[in-house]
Structure formats: structure tokens, C-alpha cells
Design a protein around this motif. Structure first.
Motif, PDB file in Angstrom:
ATOM      1  N   ILE A   1     125.256  49.511  18.236  1.00  0.00           N
ATOM      2  CA  ILE A   1     125.580  48.725  17.195  1.00  0.00           C
ATOM      3  C   ILE A   1     124.735  47.678  16.532  1.00  0.00           C
ATOM      4  N   ALA A   2     124.226  46.998  17.935  1.00  0.00           N
ATOM      5  CA  ALA A   2     123.167  45.904  17.265  1.00  0.00           C
ATOM      6  C   ALA A   2     121.969  46.462  16.944  1.00  0.00           C
ATOM      7  N   GLU A   3     121.336  47.791  17.440  1.00  0.00           N
ATOM      8  CA  GLU A   3     120.305  48.170  16.917  1.00  0.00           C
ATOM      9  C   GLU A   3     120.438  48.507  15.380  1.00  0.00           C
ATOM     10  N   GLN A   4     121.792  49.093  15.000  1.00  0.00           N
ATOM     11  CA  GLN A   4     122.057  49.396  13.719  1.00  0.00           C
ATOM     12  C   GLN A   4     122.215  48.255  12.729  1.00  0.00           C
ATOM     13  N   LEU A   5     122.584  47.274  13.214  1.00  0.00           N
ATOM     14  CA  LEU A   5     123.100  46.042  12.157  1.00  0.00           C
ATOM     15  C   LEU A   5     122.263  44.860  12.140  1.00  0.00           C
ATOM     16  N   ALA A   6     121.368  44.676  13.316  1.00  0.00           N
ATOM     17  CA  ALA A   6     120.623  43.709  13.442  1.00  0.00           C
ATOM     18  C   ALA A   6     119.139  44.034  13.243  1.00  0.00           C
ATOM     19  N   ASP A   7     118.127  43.011  12.815  1.00  0.00           N
ATOM     20  CA  ASP A   7     116.975  43.024  12.800  1.00  0.00           C
ATOM     21  C   ASP A   7     116.137  43.009  13.834  1.00  0.00           C
TER      22      ASP A   7
ATOM     23  N   ILE B   1     123.046  46.071  34.270  1.00  0.00           N
ATOM     24  CA  ILE B   1     123.868  45.815  32.956  1.00  0.00           C
ATOM     25  C   ILE B   1     123.111  46.303  31.877  1.00  0.00           C
ATOM     26  N   ARG B   2     121.949  45.424  31.792  1.00  0.00           N
ATOM     27  CA  ARG B   2     120.986  45.106  30.503  1.00  0.00           C
ATOM     28  C   ARG B   2     120.524  46.717  30.301  1.00  0.00           C
ATOM     29  N   GLN B   3     120.194  47.304  31.183  1.00  0.00           N
ATOM     30  CA  GLN B   3     119.716  48.651  31.109  1.00  0.00           C
ATOM     31  C   GLN B   3     120.624  49.630  30.486  1.00  0.00           C
ATOM     32  N   GLU B   4     121.993  49.329  30.689  1.00  0.00           N
ATOM     33  CA  GLU B   4     123.115  50.247  30.268  1.00  0.00           C
ATOM     34  C   GLU B   4     123.146  50.078  28.828  1.00  0.00           C
ATOM     35  N   ILE B   5     123.183  48.751  28.244  1.00  0.00           N
ATOM     36  CA  ILE B   5     123.031  48.222  26.864  1.00  0.00           C
ATOM     37  C   ILE B   5     121.797  48.715  26.221  1.00  0.00           C
ATOM     38  N   LEU B   6     120.627  48.641  26.812  1.00  0.00           N
ATOM     39  CA  LEU B   6     119.270  49.173  26.389  1.00  0.00           C
ATOM     40  C   LEU B   6     119.332  50.548  25.965  1.00  0.00           C
TER      41      LEU B   6
ATOM     42  N   HIS C   1     115.198  53.013  19.562  1.00  0.00           N
ATOM     43  CA  HIS C   1     113.721  52.445  19.157  1.00  0.00           C
ATOM     44  C   HIS C   1     114.040  50.823  19.485  1.00  0.00           C
ATOM     45  N   HIS C   2     113.054  50.624  20.249  1.00  0.00           N
ATOM     46  CA  HIS C   2     113.085  49.135  21.141  1.00  0.00           C
ATOM     47  C   HIS C   2     111.836  48.422  20.442  1.00  0.00           C
ATOM     48  N   HIS C   3     111.310  48.437  19.303  1.00  0.00           N
ATOM     49  CA  HIS C   3     110.176  47.732  19.112  1.00  0.00           C
ATOM     50  C   HIS C   3     110.564  46.436  18.608  1.00  0.00           C
ATOM     51  N   HIS C   4     111.901  46.222  18.078  1.00  0.00           N
ATOM     52  CA  HIS C   4     112.535  44.762  17.694  1.00  0.00           C
ATOM     53  C   HIS C   4     113.461  44.258  18.879  1.00  0.00           C
ATOM     54  N   VAL C   5     113.211  44.966  19.999  1.00  0.00           N
ATOM     55  CA  VAL C   5     114.338  44.458  21.248  1.00  0.00           C
ATOM     56  C   VAL C   5     113.452  44.035  22.074  1.00  0.00           C
ATOM     57  N   GLN C   6     114.254  42.798  22.670  1.00  0.00           N
ATOM     58  CA  GLN C   6     113.617  42.260  23.947  1.00  0.00           C
ATOM     59  C   GLN C   6     114.721  41.916  24.984  1.00  0.00           C
ATOM     60  N   GLU C   7     114.176  42.024  26.212  1.00  0.00           N
ATOM     61  CA  GLU C   7     115.197  41.747  27.253  1.00  0.00           C
ATOM     62  C   GLU C   7     114.764  40.435  28.083  1.00  0.00           C
ATOM     63  N   ILE C   8     115.492  39.377  27.620  1.00  0.00           N
ATOM     64  CA  ILE C   8     115.062  38.162  28.292  1.00  0.00           C
ATOM     65  C   ILE C   8     116.187  37.505  29.116  1.00  0.00           C
ATOM     66  N   PHE C   9     115.884  36.969  30.221  1.00  0.00           N
ATOM     67  CA  PHE C   9     116.734  36.421  31.083  1.00  0.00           C
ATOM     68  C   PHE C   9     116.020  35.401  32.000  1.00  0.00           C
ATOM     69  N   PRO C  10     116.986  34.112  32.369  1.00  0.00           N
ATOM     70  CA  PRO C  10     118.245  33.993  32.003  1.00  0.00           C
ATOM     71  C   PRO C  10     118.811  33.738  30.625  1.00  0.00           C
ATOM     72  N   ARG C  11     120.209  33.598  30.434  1.00  0.00           N
ATOM     73  CA  ARG C  11     120.671  33.413  29.138  1.00  0.00           C
ATOM     74  C   ARG C  11     120.254  32.341  28.240  1.00  0.00           C
ATOM     75  N   GLN C  12     119.876  31.097  29.026  1.00  0.00           N
ATOM     76  CA  GLN C  12     119.463  29.808  28.205  1.00  0.00           C
ATOM     77  C   GLN C  12     117.644  30.234  27.984  1.00  0.00           C
ATOM     78  N   GLU C  13     117.163  30.890  28.528  1.00  0.00           N
ATOM     79  CA  GLU C  13     115.780  31.100  28.145  1.00  0.00           C
ATOM     80  C   GLU C  13     115.842  32.041  26.744  1.00  0.00           C
ATOM     81  N   ALA C  14     116.797  33.110  27.194  1.00  0.00           N
ATOM     82  CA  ALA C  14     117.236  34.039  25.793  1.00  0.00           C
ATOM     83  C   ALA C  14     117.311  33.169  24.473  1.00  0.00           C
ATOM     84  N   ILE C  15     118.211  32.305  24.623  1.00  0.00           N
ATOM     85  CA  ILE C  15     118.661  31.389  23.508  1.00  0.00           C
ATOM     86  C   ILE C  15     117.506  30.641  22.983  1.00  0.00           C
ATOM     87  N   HIS C  16     116.637  30.098  24.136  1.00  0.00           N
ATOM     88  CA  HIS C  16     115.769  29.094  23.537  1.00  0.00           C
ATOM     89  C   HIS C  16     114.368  30.150  22.699  1.00  0.00           C
ATOM     90  N   GLN C  17     114.133  31.067  23.290  1.00  0.00           N
ATOM     91  CA  GLN C  17     113.197  31.922  22.697  1.00  0.00           C
ATOM     92  C   GLN C  17     113.816  32.548  21.433  1.00  0.00           C
TER      93      GLN C  17
END
Length: 503
Positions: free
Chosen positions: A403-409, A426-431, A436-452
Motif C-alpha cells: 500500500i505504501a508503495e502504491q500510494l506514496a512517492d 520485521i522491516r524485511q517482511e514489510i519490504l 520497486h525499491h528505488h524510492h524506499v529507504q530502510e532507516i533505524f532507529p525511528r527517531q533517525e528515520a523521522i529526522h532524515q
């Protein structure tokens, strides 16, 4: 205090002369709570036997117990009342300890929307100066102070049966006769409503969730429908149903079999089964102007809600307000003051003129709703940051990725509450739900993901941070840490005036 004699009489058991001095302050089912003055009712589950519950409670000072386990009653170090069914005992004892209950009791169930409807209804009652309370995921809020805080006596969507009845009894003692509360499928399966007969019952939505507990969608549906089955001869009640429910006709037939003609709500253009007419509708006139028809009234209001599902939740609350004795004409002029609950499509800041929202969306349907709601309002790109909770159903992780891939840029997959699970897996199951992964990043911890994620925003863009909403903690490897999505956003947008909740 409730005497032992009253307890035994209520359960139709013979009086025990040797224990004539026993009296109890509260009825308790959580082994982590209670005092020597309380009566502990042992409710076994698949994970915890009556003996395990007894040992935990006894080690914390509990001395009196109700149980179905006859062998447990042979122990001499505590006082036991043996019953054939602890669930049936609860049905009789909760009113003994805590009745009377509110005259206007509104029970709200559904996969999504429960929190919003209960809080919106509470706001409507407040606008009409009606003493009221709302109870659920966000805790207990009331129009006057109550003698305890809900999270202290049973956190979660719906508290245990004794805790729920205690709250409702306390509301009446403090002059509150209007209460809206969330009802989870777990609570319905475990009969936590026991002797309650809500005068209004609302079904907001139904989609994939909690399959780790229920096992199948059909079992999950059956659990939700328990709220609309009248099997115990209580007084009459009314139902409010969203017309978009996937099994609407089946639920409609179930209600009619109980002699109940539901109120139906939804968008004006919605289609309904033959012979049905909408009782409440809404239609957007423009981005903020909305036309309503509800319970014989028609009007237009200016609202801050950007998503259609927010309007649907408000419409359900308006129906409940009217059916619980409220006068719509008194609150219609003030509807612009009504706001979404914390963590529900909450606009928490902006960066480079790009709005940032936090939402509790943690199911595939909810994530789809929030992303779809933002698309017409966004001239630039939509970004989403989310993860999935650990020790919960695995099936929805792949679906949420798709759903995220379909509706988000663009997407950042991060951690939610991994609990004892490996966050990487868990992240791998989501991925795995993305092709297509060219607009997808895997960032952790959560606060770093929000910051970036915030740093990538440009004027005209929009960011939704999904999954945790109002929550102030994060569970990782058995430990609970202070954490807030809202605080993390504010640390980037307003770095000087923040607290340490995001750490």
C-alpha cells in the motif's frame, strides 16, 4: 465494602460461617493489581492458568479468590470461592460491586475509527454542557475529575471487566450519565462487557487486523458482531452502522433479528441495499466546507478535517449525540471547534512549508486511508514513514508495504514497537510487499528515520508518520523507552523548545 455474605448470596452459594468477617473493597482480575482487601477473580487464558494467576496475585498480597479450579481450592494459605463459571460469576458480581451504570452508554467497535468516534462524541457532549466521559486507547477523559486514572487500572483499548465496570460506576457517582467507550474484538471474545447493556452500539469499519489472536477474518468478524447480539434479555438498544462495512447486509439482518432498526451513516453518494435510506450523510462542498444531513437536520459547517474518514467518524458521533438526548441545533453552530483526537491525522508541524502529520494508522486499510486523503491536498510529493509492531500478525506487514508503495512517492521503513522480535526481520517482511525499491529507504532507529525524512521535504510536499500516533513509548527487546513521534517532529521543526521524550 461488599460483604462476603452479599457475594455468596449473589452467586447463590451457601454462606460460610467461618469466614463471616470477610468484606471486599474491589473486584480484581489483573494479578498485577489488587490489595488484601480485594476479591480476586481468576480468569484463565491460553497463556496463563488459574494456578499461575493465583501465584502472581498471592505473591502481591491478594488473599481471597474466585475460581473454577476445584484443585486450587484445596490450598489453605488463601480463601477460595469455587464456582462453575467465572464468566457467569462476573456477570452477577460486577453490578453488585459497581452499579448503577450510566443511562447513556455508547459502545464503539470497528477496526479503525473507535478512538475518533468516542472522542468526537465526548466533544459534542461538552459543547452541549452535558457531563460526559470517553474511554479507550487514549485513556479516560471526563468532564469532571474522577478518583483514578484509567491507565493505572488496566491499559489497552478496553479494560478488564471489573475495571470497566468500576470506571462506569464511578462516572455515575460523579454525575456522569453519558459515556462513550471503545470495544475491542478481544474484549468481546473475553466477555468483558459482561452485565452491561450499552444503549447505543456503533460499528465504524472492518478490515484486516488481529489475525494473530482470532486466527481468521471470519472469526474476527464474529467477534465484532457479538456487540450486536442480544442474548441475555436486557433492555432495548439502538445500533449505528457505517454503510461501507464489507458485510453490511449480514450485520443489518443480525440487528433486525434482535428487533433493532439501525441508523445508517456514510457519504451522500453511497449505495445501500434495496429498501434502505440513509439516516445521516455528508458531502464536501469544497476543501473545508461540508454539507450534513443528520436525524432530520440539514446544514453546512466549516471544518478542519482533511480526510473523508474523519467526516464519517464525526457523522457517527453526531448520530450518537442525537440518539443520546442531545439537541443538534445547540451544537451545529460550534462544530468548527471540534478537532481530531491526538495522533489521528494530527498536523504536528511544517518544514520548508511542507505539512507533517502523525497518525495511528497501523493496519493496511488505515494506512491506505491516510495516504489517499493527503493526495488531493498535496501538489508535491507524499512521503510516509512507518513500521509494524512485533509479536502481532505477520500477514499485514507485506500488505502495508504494498500500500505504501502504491500510494506514496517515497517511503522510509523503520521500527514501530518491535517488542521481542528482531526489528530487521520485521522491516524485511514489510519490504517484501514492494516490487520497486528505488524510492524506499530502510532507516533505524525511528527517531533517525523521522529526522532524515523531514530533511528531504520541499515546499508543496507532505509527510505522514504512521503507526504510533499518540503513543509516548517504544517497546524494544523487552524494554520500554520514552518515545513520541510528535516530539521527534518538533525537535527538527522547533529544536529549542523540546523535551526529552524522543531519545
Amino acid at each position: 465494602m461488599v460483604s462476603l455474605q452479599a457475594v455468596l448470596k449473589t452467586l447463590d452459594l451457601p454462606f460460610q460461617e467461618s469466614s463471616a468477617q470477610h468484606a471486599f473493597q474491589d473486584l480484581v482480575s489483573d494479578p498485577r493489581t489488587g490489595t488484601p482487601q480485594d476479591l480476586f477473580i481468576l480468569l484463565p487464558s491460553a497463556k496463563r492458568s488459574s494456578a499461575m494467576l493465583f501465584q502472581t496475585a498471592f505473591s502481591r498480597g491478594a488473599t481471597a479468590f474466585i475460581t473454577e479450579d476445584a484443585a486450587l481450592c484445596a490450598q489453605k494459605e488463601a480463601f477460595f470461592i469455587h464456582v462453575a463459571s467465572v464468566q457467569k460469576a462476573l456477570m452477577y458480581l460486577c453490578p453488585l460491586f459497581y452499579a448503577p451504570f450510566p443511562d447513556h452508554l455508547v459502545a464503539v467497535t470497528g477496526t479503525n475509527g473507535k478512538t475518533s468516534v468516542t472522542h468526537l462524541l465526548h466533544q459534542l457532549w461538552k459543547l452541549a454542557h452535558i457531563p460526559s466521559a470517553a474511554l479507550g486507547t487514549l485513556g479516560l477523559i471526563s468532564s469532571c475529575p474522577l478518583p483514578f486514572a484509567y491507565p493505572k487500572i488496566g491499559p489497552g483499548t478496553t479494560p478488564s471487566a471489573p475495571a470497566l465496570h468500576k470506571i462506569l460506576g464511578a462516572c455515575v457517582q460523579h454525575g456522569i450519565q453519558h459515556v462513550a467507550f471503545e470495544v475491542s474484538s478481544h474484549a468481546l471474545t473475553q466477555n468483558r462487557l459482561t452485565s452491561l447493556c450499552p444503549s447505543l452500539r456503533i460499528f465504524t469499519s472492518f478490515s484486516q487486523d488481529h489475525l494473530d489472536y482470532h486466527g481468521s477474518m471470519s472469526a474476527y468478524w464474529d467477534a465484532k458482531c457479538r456487540l450486536f447480539r442480544q442474548e441475555d434479555g436486557h433492555s432495548s438498544w439502538q445500533a449505528i452502522l457505517f454503510q461501507g462495512l464489507p458485510h453490511f447486509e449480514a450485520l443489518l439482518s443480525l440487528c433486525k433479528a434482535q428487533g433493532v432498526s439501525p441508523i445508517v451513516y456514510g457519504p451522500k453518494e453511497a449505495s445501500l441495499p434495496k429498501g434502505m435510506t440513509l439516516s445521516a450523510t455528508y458531502q464536501r462542498m469544497d476543501a473545508q466546507r461540508v454539507s450534513f444531513t443528520c436525524m432530520g437536520y440539514a446544514w453546512e459547517s466549516h471544518l478542519s478535517f482533511i480526510a473523508d474518514f474523519q467526516l464519517e467518524n464525526l457523522l457517527a458521533a453526531l448520530c450518537a449525540f442525537s440518539l443520546s438526548g442531545g439537541q443538534l441545533e445547540r451544537i451545529i453552530p460550534s462544530l468548527s471547534l471540534v478537532v481530531s483526537p491526538p495522533g489521528r491525522m494530527e498536523h504536528v508541524g511544517s518544514f520548508r512549508d511542507a505539512p507533517i502529520f502523525v497518525d495511528y494508522a497501523h493496519t493496511p486499510e488505515a494506512l491506505a486511508f491516510v495516504l489517499a486523503a493527503l493526495r488531493p491536498k498535496t501538489v508535491g510529493k507524499i512521503g510516509v514513514i512507518f513500521g509494524c509492531g512485533g509479536e502481532r500478525e505477520h500477514e499485514k506487514r507485506k500488505a502495508m508495504g504494498a500500500i505504501a508503495e502504491q500510494l506514496a512517492d517515497w517511503i522510509i521503513v523503520t521500527d514501530d514497537n518491535p517488542r521481542h522480535e528482531d526489528p530487521h526481520l520485521i522491516r524485511q517482511e514489510i519490504l517484501s510487499g514492494m516490487t520497486h525499491h528505488h524510492h524506499v529507504q530502510e532507516i533505524f532507529p525511528r527517531q533517525e528515520a523521522i529526522h532524515q525524512g523531514i530533511q528531504t521535504l520541499h515546499p508543496g510536499d507532505c509527510l505522514i508518520i504512521a503507526g504510533k500516533g499518540h503513543e509516548l513509548t517504544q517497546e524494544i527487546k523487552g524494554e520500554t523507552f520514552s518515545f513520541s513521534d510528535v516530539e521527534c517532529v518538533q525537535m527538527v521543526c522547533h529544536p529549542k523548545g523540546t523535551s526529552e521524550v524522543c531519545s
